[in-house]
Design a protein around this motif. Structure first.
Motif, PDB file in Angstrom:
ATOM      1  N   HIS A   1       4.954  -0.287   0.530  1.00 38.09           N
ATOM      2  CA  HIS A   1       5.422  -1.193   1.586  1.00 38.09           C
ATOM      3  C   HIS A   1       4.282  -2.099   2.047  1.00 38.09           C
ATOM      4  O   HIS A   1       3.114  -1.861   1.713  1.00 38.09           O
ATOM      5  CB  HIS A   1       6.004  -0.399   2.754  1.00 38.09           C
ATOM      6  CG  HIS A   1       5.092   0.642   3.282  1.00 38.09           C
ATOM      7  ND1 HIS A   1       4.978   1.890   2.731  1.00 38.09           N
ATOM      8  CD2 HIS A   1       4.203   0.608   4.298  1.00 38.09           C
ATOM      9  CE1 HIS A   1       4.079   2.577   3.392  1.00 38.09           C
ATOM     10  NE2 HIS A   1       3.582   1.821   4.346  1.00 38.09           N
TER      11      HIS A   1
ATOM     12  N   ASP B   1       1.135   5.138   1.829  1.00 36.49           N
ATOM     13  CA  ASP B   1       0.662   5.933   2.958  1.00 36.49           C
ATOM     14  C   ASP B   1       0.107   7.248   2.420  1.00 36.49           C
ATOM     15  O   ASP B   1       0.648   7.814   1.469  1.00 36.49           O
ATOM     16  CB  ASP B   1       1.817   6.212   3.938  1.00 36.49           C
ATOM     17  CG  ASP B   1       2.211   4.964   4.724  1.00 36.49           C
ATOM     18  OD1 ASP B   1       1.468   3.972   4.686  1.00 36.49           O
ATOM     19  OD2 ASP B   1       3.270   4.998   5.369  1.00 36.49           O
TER      20      ASP B   1
ATOM     21  N   HIS C   1       0.839  -1.207   0.000  1.00 34.67           N
ATOM     22  CA  HIS C   1       0.000   0.000   0.000  1.00 34.67           C
ATOM     23  C   HIS C   1       0.873   1.257   0.000  1.00 34.67           C
ATOM     24  O   HIS C   1       2.083   1.197   0.184  1.00 34.67           O
ATOM     25  CB  HIS C   1      -0.930   0.006   1.218  1.00 34.67           C
ATOM     26  CG  HIS C   1      -0.192   0.130   2.518  1.00 34.67           C
ATOM     27  ND1 HIS C   1       0.407  -0.933   3.131  1.00 34.67           N
ATOM     28  CD2 HIS C   1       0.063   1.201   3.301  1.00 34.67           C
ATOM     29  CE1 HIS C   1       0.996  -0.527   4.241  1.00 34.67           C
ATOM     30  NE2 HIS C   1       0.811   0.773   4.365  1.00 34.67           N
TER      31      HIS C   1
HETATM   32 NI    NI Z   1       1.869   2.106   5.608  1.00 32.16          NI
END
Ligand code: NI
Length: 227
Positions: free
Chosen positions: A159, A98, A96
């Motif tokens: 990550h 952030d 995903h």
């Molecule tokens: Ni994350």
């Protein structure tokens, strides 16, 4: 750039954190996920606005701001209140991104996420799986650190956390806005600071060239820093 910062918390502090966290009610981790990440996130977290999370978070921020390696690597402007999560067998967080901007309900703080941090609160032998996998320009890195240690990585990286197959992986994670937005510029100031620190050991802080390099270091920060 991945940077590991050892011993942000002592083993004694980690045990205290774990005792406090074990007594809390945990909630579904998707409440803080963005639209993309909510679809791949399966874990639990301490309610972010709870007193417990805020108090533990403040202890982490205090430890971070006293840590010279952290300051040198991150050059922090604002640190978002740390969150706490737990992965038990079968739980994971797929690949995903952030969110680029984060706002905090309680304080009104709003930051650009330049750097992400994970502070490990379980020892590696307490669980199987649960590795943090970070992709950057140099490939894919698998991170699993002793309790009390921190990894910092650019928030621009994709990550994931691999599935836990035994035990529980407990950690705190947070984002920060750096005074130095550019990750390459930040890398150069960090490398230069490290080189100066080893020259100081060999030549002393008042060596003429150490003094000149220290001046250049400060001038680079002055050139790049945005407050
Ligand atoms: Ni994350």
């Amino acid at each position: 750039m991945l940077v590991c910062v050892p011993d942000v918390l002592s083993k004694h502090d980690v045990a205290d954190f774990r005792r406090i966290m074990d007594a809390e009610q945990w909630e579904d981790g998707r409440s803080t996920a963005g639209a993309q990440s909510a679809q791949v996130k399966q874990n639990e977290q301490l309610p972010p606005d709870s007193q417990t999370a805020r108090k533990l978070g403040e202890r982490i921020i205090k430890a971070l701001t006293a840590n010279l390696l952290f300051i040198s690597a991150a050059v922090p402007l604002q640190i978002f209140p740390p969150l706490f999560n737990r992965y038990r067998p079968g739980q994971f967080f797929g690949e995903h991104v952030d969110n680029c901007i984060r706002g905090d309900n309680l304080t009104g703080l709003r930051i650009r996420t330049d750097i992400s941090g994970t502070l490990f609160l379980s020892e590696p032998d307490e669980y199987d799986g649960g590795e943090l996998v970070i992709d950057d320009y140099y490939g894919s890195h698998r991170v699993k650190l002793p309790a009390g240690h921190l990894v910092l990585y650019p928030s621009t990286s994709l990550h994931m956390v691999t599935p836990v197959t035994r035990g529980a992986r407990i950690s705190s994670f947070f984002w920060l806005q750096s005074m130095i937005k550019d990750t390459h510029a930040r890398r150069m100031t960090f490398d230069m600071d490290n080189a100066i620190q080893s020259l100081v050991v060999r030549l002393g802080r008042n060596d003429e060239d150490v003094r000149k390099l220290t001046n250049i270091y400060h001038n680079l920060i002055r050139y790049w820093a945005e407050l």
